[in-house]
Design a protein around this motif. Structure first.
Motif, PDB file in Angstrom:
ATOM      1  N   SER A  43      -4.899   2.815  10.029  1.00 11.97           N
ATOM      2  CA  SER A  43      -4.468   1.451   9.732  1.00 11.97           C
ATOM      3  C   SER A  43      -3.573   1.446   8.512  1.00 11.97           C
ATOM      4  O   SER A  43      -3.598   2.364   7.683  1.00 11.97           O
ATOM      5  CB  SER A  43      -5.668   0.529   9.506  1.00 11.97           C
ATOM      6  OG  SER A  43      -6.405   0.945   8.369  1.00 11.97           O
ATOM      7  N   ALA A  44      -2.786   0.400   8.387  1.00 11.94           N
ATOM      8  CA  ALA A  44      -1.890   0.216   7.248  1.00 11.94           C
ATOM      9  C   ALA A  44      -1.773  -1.274   6.979  1.00 11.94           C
ATOM     10  O   ALA A  44      -2.146  -2.109   7.807  1.00 11.94           O
ATOM     11  CB  ALA A  44      -0.514   0.815   7.524  1.00 11.94           C
ATOM     12  N   GLY A  47      -4.984  -3.268   7.054  1.00 11.27           N
ATOM     13  CA  GLY A  47      -5.577  -3.388   8.373  1.00 11.27           C
ATOM     14  C   GLY A  47      -4.772  -4.216   9.346  1.00 11.27           C
ATOM     15  O   GLY A  47      -5.181  -4.380  10.507  1.00 11.27           O
ATOM     16  N   ARG A  48      -3.619  -4.746   8.887  1.00 13.94           N
ATOM     17  CA  ARG A  48      -2.806  -5.586   9.780  1.00 13.94           C
ATOM     18  C   ARG A  48      -2.122  -4.771  10.867  1.00 13.94           C
ATOM     19  O   ARG A  48      -1.804  -5.299  11.929  1.00 13.94           O
ATOM     20  CB  ARG A  48      -1.773  -6.357   8.962  1.00 13.94           C
ATOM     21  CG  ARG A  48      -2.356  -7.424   8.046  1.00 13.94           C
ATOM     22  CD  ARG A  48      -1.263  -8.230   7.360  1.00 13.94           C
ATOM     23  NE  ARG A  48      -0.493  -7.406   6.450  1.00 13.94           N
ATOM     24  CZ  ARG A  48      -0.835  -7.173   5.188  1.00 13.94           C
ATOM     25  NH1 ARG A  48      -1.962  -7.683   4.703  1.00 13.94           N
ATOM     26  NH2 ARG A  48      -0.086  -6.421   4.409  1.00 13.94           N
ATOM     27  N   LEU A  49      -1.872  -3.484  10.602  1.00 15.25           N
ATOM     28  CA  LEU A  49      -1.262  -2.596  11.575  1.00 15.25           C
ATOM     29  C   LEU A  49      -2.217  -1.450  11.851  1.00 15.25           C
ATOM     30  O   LEU A  49      -2.801  -0.879  10.925  1.00 15.25           O
ATOM     31  CB  LEU A  49       0.070  -2.044  11.051  1.00 15.25           C
ATOM     32  CG  LEU A  49       1.186  -3.051  10.802  1.00 15.25           C
ATOM     33  CD1 LEU A  49       2.383  -2.361  10.141  1.00 15.25           C
ATOM     34  CD2 LEU A  49       1.619  -3.719  12.096  1.00 15.25           C
ATOM     35  N   THR A  50      -2.386  -1.089  13.122  1.00 16.25           N
ATOM     36  CA  THR A  50      -3.270   0.011  13.485  1.00 16.25           C
ATOM     37  C   THR A  50      -2.568   0.916  14.494  1.00 16.25           C
ATOM     38  O   THR A  50      -1.587   0.522  15.133  1.00 16.25           O
ATOM     39  CB  THR A  50      -4.585  -0.498  14.081  1.00 16.25           C
ATOM     40  OG1 THR A  50      -4.302  -1.258  15.267  1.00 16.25           O
ATOM     41  CG2 THR A  50      -5.340  -1.375  13.086  1.00 16.25           C
ATOM     42  N   SER A 101       0.371   8.550   1.327  1.00 15.17           N
ATOM     43  CA  SER A 101      -0.222   9.261   2.454  1.00 15.17           C
ATOM     44  C   SER A 101       0.679   9.132   3.670  1.00 15.17           C
ATOM     45  O   SER A 101       1.041   8.021   4.066  1.00 15.17           O
ATOM     46  CB  SER A 101      -1.606   8.684   2.762  1.00 15.17           C
ATOM     47  OG  SER A 101      -2.009   8.988   4.087  1.00 15.17           O
ATOM     48  N   ALA A 102       1.025  10.267   4.283  1.00 11.65           N
ATOM     49  CA  ALA A 102       1.840  10.227   5.498  1.00 11.65           C
ATOM     50  C   ALA A 102       1.079   9.572   6.642  1.00 11.65           C
ATOM     51  O   ALA A 102       1.644   8.816   7.438  1.00 11.65           O
ATOM     52  CB  ALA A 102       2.278  11.637   5.882  1.00 11.65           C
ATOM     53  N   ARG A 103      -0.235   9.840   6.727  1.00 11.39           N
ATOM     54  CA  ARG A 103      -1.016   9.241   7.817  1.00 11.39           C
ATOM     55  C   ARG A 103      -1.056   7.727   7.698  1.00 11.39           C
ATOM     56  O   ARG A 103      -1.074   7.012   8.711  1.00 11.39           O
ATOM     57  CB  ARG A 103      -2.435   9.804   7.820  1.00 11.39           C
ATOM     58  CG  ARG A 103      -2.532  11.279   8.206  1.00 11.39           C
ATOM     59  CD  ARG A 103      -3.965  11.755   8.173  1.00 11.39           C
ATOM     60  NE  ARG A 103      -4.592  11.359   6.921  1.00 11.39           N
ATOM     61  CZ  ARG A 103      -5.896  11.184   6.758  1.00 11.39           C
ATOM     62  NH1 ARG A 103      -6.714  11.346   7.775  1.00 11.39           N
ATOM     63  NH2 ARG A 103      -6.391  10.831   5.591  1.00 11.39           N
ATOM     64  N   LEU A 106       1.786   6.148   9.519  1.00 15.46           N
ATOM     65  CA  LEU A 106       1.907   6.270  10.977  1.00 15.46           C
ATOM     66  C   LEU A 106       1.943   4.917  11.679  1.00 15.46           C
ATOM     67  O   LEU A 106       2.817   4.688  12.534  1.00 15.46           O
ATOM     68  CB  LEU A 106       0.775   7.146  11.524  1.00 15.46           C
ATOM     69  CG  LEU A 106       0.903   7.650  12.965  1.00 15.46           C
ATOM     70  CD1 LEU A 106       0.007   8.872  13.183  1.00 15.46           C
ATOM     71  CD2 LEU A 106       0.543   6.589  14.007  1.00 15.46           C
ATOM     72  N   PRO A 107       1.041   3.973  11.366  1.00 15.02           N
ATOM     73  CA  PRO A 107       1.112   2.679  12.063  1.00 15.02           C
ATOM     74  C   PRO A 107       2.420   1.930  11.826  1.00 15.02           C
ATOM     75  O   PRO A 107       2.825   1.114  12.661  1.00 15.02           O
ATOM     76  CB  PRO A 107      -0.072   1.902  11.469  1.00 15.02           C
ATOM     77  CG  PRO A 107      -1.017   2.954  10.987  1.00 15.02           C
ATOM     78  CD  PRO A 107      -0.137   4.049  10.467  1.00 15.02           C
TER      79      PRO A 107
END
Length: 494
Positions: A43-44, A47-50, A101-103, A106-107
């Motif tokens: 998530s990013a 939590g708005r984007l997963t 963080s690259a992860r 991702l979203p």
């Protein structure tokens, strides 16, 4: 080194010994690409984007000179290609900061890389010292206010306390070592070549990898370019003033904005003068808690507010309204409130220890001696904080040629935002002159990082697929421009 399945503490933690079969340069079988990884949800944006992905860890030595010494587990995520036959040169996204963080990206980046993800896997490796890779995080008191109202002396003392608590030899948390970690991941999965996509500081990491492993790179996309020679941070003050003046110029050239906010540059100069040596006590509502926060509004708060608003093309368009209001009414509360919304989102984004591990090892040793920027909005704050922290920070050693320009036969696509307040188009021009097989594109009216724009994403997709800077279809860029200016509290002009 080894590969470990799992995502932080929620997935399996047993060490796996892999027998990796090298992949051909053309394709990989779907059933054996990432068999050791586990499903995860990332998530990013609070939590708005997963996004769904596969997650695992790579085990590497912290000190490369002691391969049997302390080991690090570097977290990474993979967004699998959707096609049944997958090209064996994946896309690797390199995050900014340093310290992001690259992860976590991702979203956000999966949309920009969606078409490339059709036939290529996307890899997001958390750089050592970030995210799930032994993050050098420091929980400051009043962290949200720290971004908005920096207290460098307090930050310095809290960093010392965090350093004592980290289980890390921070001198090995550098860009050169991050590039070696990435190559370890490439080797572990048998990839011959990678396609690198770097954003902001990630463009430095991409260039270091390209210099050190030139035969392992197929294409490079640099978005928000950090030139090889740059001591990152040493020019932030000048570049912010440049971006703000460009926003004011665009307002003057837009009829409704010019009418609503006349003499904007003069208003900006008035604000800088008013708060240079003075402060006004204001109360700002925290965007998450709703609580009122007492804040002495001074030059440092003004600088932080405008700096973070200037990164994004949408928030950039609020700046004329907010500057005009603060200068005309003498009330900067709304400016500070908008800035707190932006800075609150940054609290969990940066592992600040990695920021200083990189900065004190690579940038402070080559910091310009004549670097007085006291007349700018940010002033000499970047110099002051690095001077304090790098005096005692356990810095690593950068290679002697670290800041020396180099060339490569690998095709390089450089992307810049016209209004970028930290990595302006001049940096992209500088890098384009360095790389003979390159092309530099400037997106009008865009801020920091432009590949999330659909037009720029489509151009990057064509570039990676064809591995060529020739004959790129860039006509869509003619329709890119700045967002509508905010003329009042109802939002942007239609």
């Amino acid at each position: 080194m080894g590969i470990k399945s799992g995502f932080r503490s929620t997935l399996g933690a047993g060490l796996l010994v892999l027998a990796v079969t090298p992949l051909s340069a053309q394709e990989a079988r779907v059933d054996d690409r990432w068999a050791d990884l586990s499903k995860c949800e990332l998530s990013a944006g609070g939590g708005r984007l997963t996004a769904s992905a596969l997650c695992g860890t790579l085990t590497v030595p912290e000190n490369p000179a002691e391969p049997d010494g302390r080991q690090l587990e570097l977290a990474f995520a993979v967004k699998q290609a959707r096609a049944s036959t997958v090209l064996a040169d994946p896309i690797v996204f390199l995050a900014g900061g340093p310290g992001q963080s690259a992860r976590d990206a991702l979203p956000i980046m999966q949309a920009a890389l969606h078409e490339l993800n059709r036939e290529r896997d996307l890899i997001f490796l958390d750089q050592r010292g970030t995210g799930g890779s032994n993050a050098l995080e420091c929980s400051f008191d009043d962290q949200g206010e720290l971004w908005l109202q920096p207290d460098w002396a307090e930050l310095n003392e809290q960093l010392k306390a965090c350093l004592a608590e980290w289980d890390a030899q921070v001198e090995f948390y550098t860009t050169t070592q991050a590039a070696a970690d990435l190559d370890a991941l490439r080797e572990a999965y048998g990839f011959e070549r990678l396609n690198l996509v770097g954003g902001s500081y990630g463009t430095r990491l991409a260039q270091v990898y390209l210099r050190n492993y030139p035969d392992r790179v197929r294409t490079v996309v640099l978005d928000g370019v950090v030139p090889t020679r740059l001591a990152l941070g040493s020019e932030h003050a000048m570049m912010l003033d440049r971006a703000l003046e460009k926003v004011f110029e665009d307002c003057r050239e837009t009829a409704d904005c010019a009418e609503a906010f006349p003499q904007l540059s003069e208003a900006f100069a008035e604000l800088k003068a008013r708060y240079r040596d003075n402060a006004r006590d204001i109360v700002v509502t925290h965007p998450r808690t709703g609580q009122g926060i007492d804040l002495p509004f001074n030059r440092e708060v003004l600088a932080s507010a405008l700096r973070f608003l200037a990164y994004n093309p949408e928030t950039q368009m609020m700046i004329p309204y907010l500057v005009h209001e603060a200068a005309r009414t003498g009330s900067p509360e709304r400016l500070a409130s908008q800035a707190m919304i932006v800075t609150d989102r940054m609290n969990d984004m940066i592992a600040i220890g990695l920021n200083f591990s990189v900065g004190c090892s690579e940038d402070w040793p080559v910091w310009p001696e004549q670097n007085d920027q006291s007349e700018t909005l940010l002033g000499n704050s970047m110099t002051e904080v690095y001077a304090q922290v790098c005096e005692w920070w356990p810095a690593g050693e950068a290679p002697a040629d670290f800041h020396e320009p180099f060339d490569s036969d690998v095709p390089v696509l450089l992307l810049s935002g016209e209004l970028d307040p930290v990595t302006p188009p001049t940096y992209g021009n500088e890098a384009a002159a360095q790389f003979s097989n390159s092309r530099h594109l400037i997106a009008d009216g865009r801020g920091h990082i432009v590949m999330t724009n659909p037009c720029m994403s489509s151009i990057a997709t064509q570039f990676v697929r064809e591995a060529s800077v020739d004959d790129l279809e860039v006509e869509c860029m003619e329709r890119i421009g700045h967002e509508p200016f905010f003329l009042d509290l109802l939002g942007p002009a239609p």
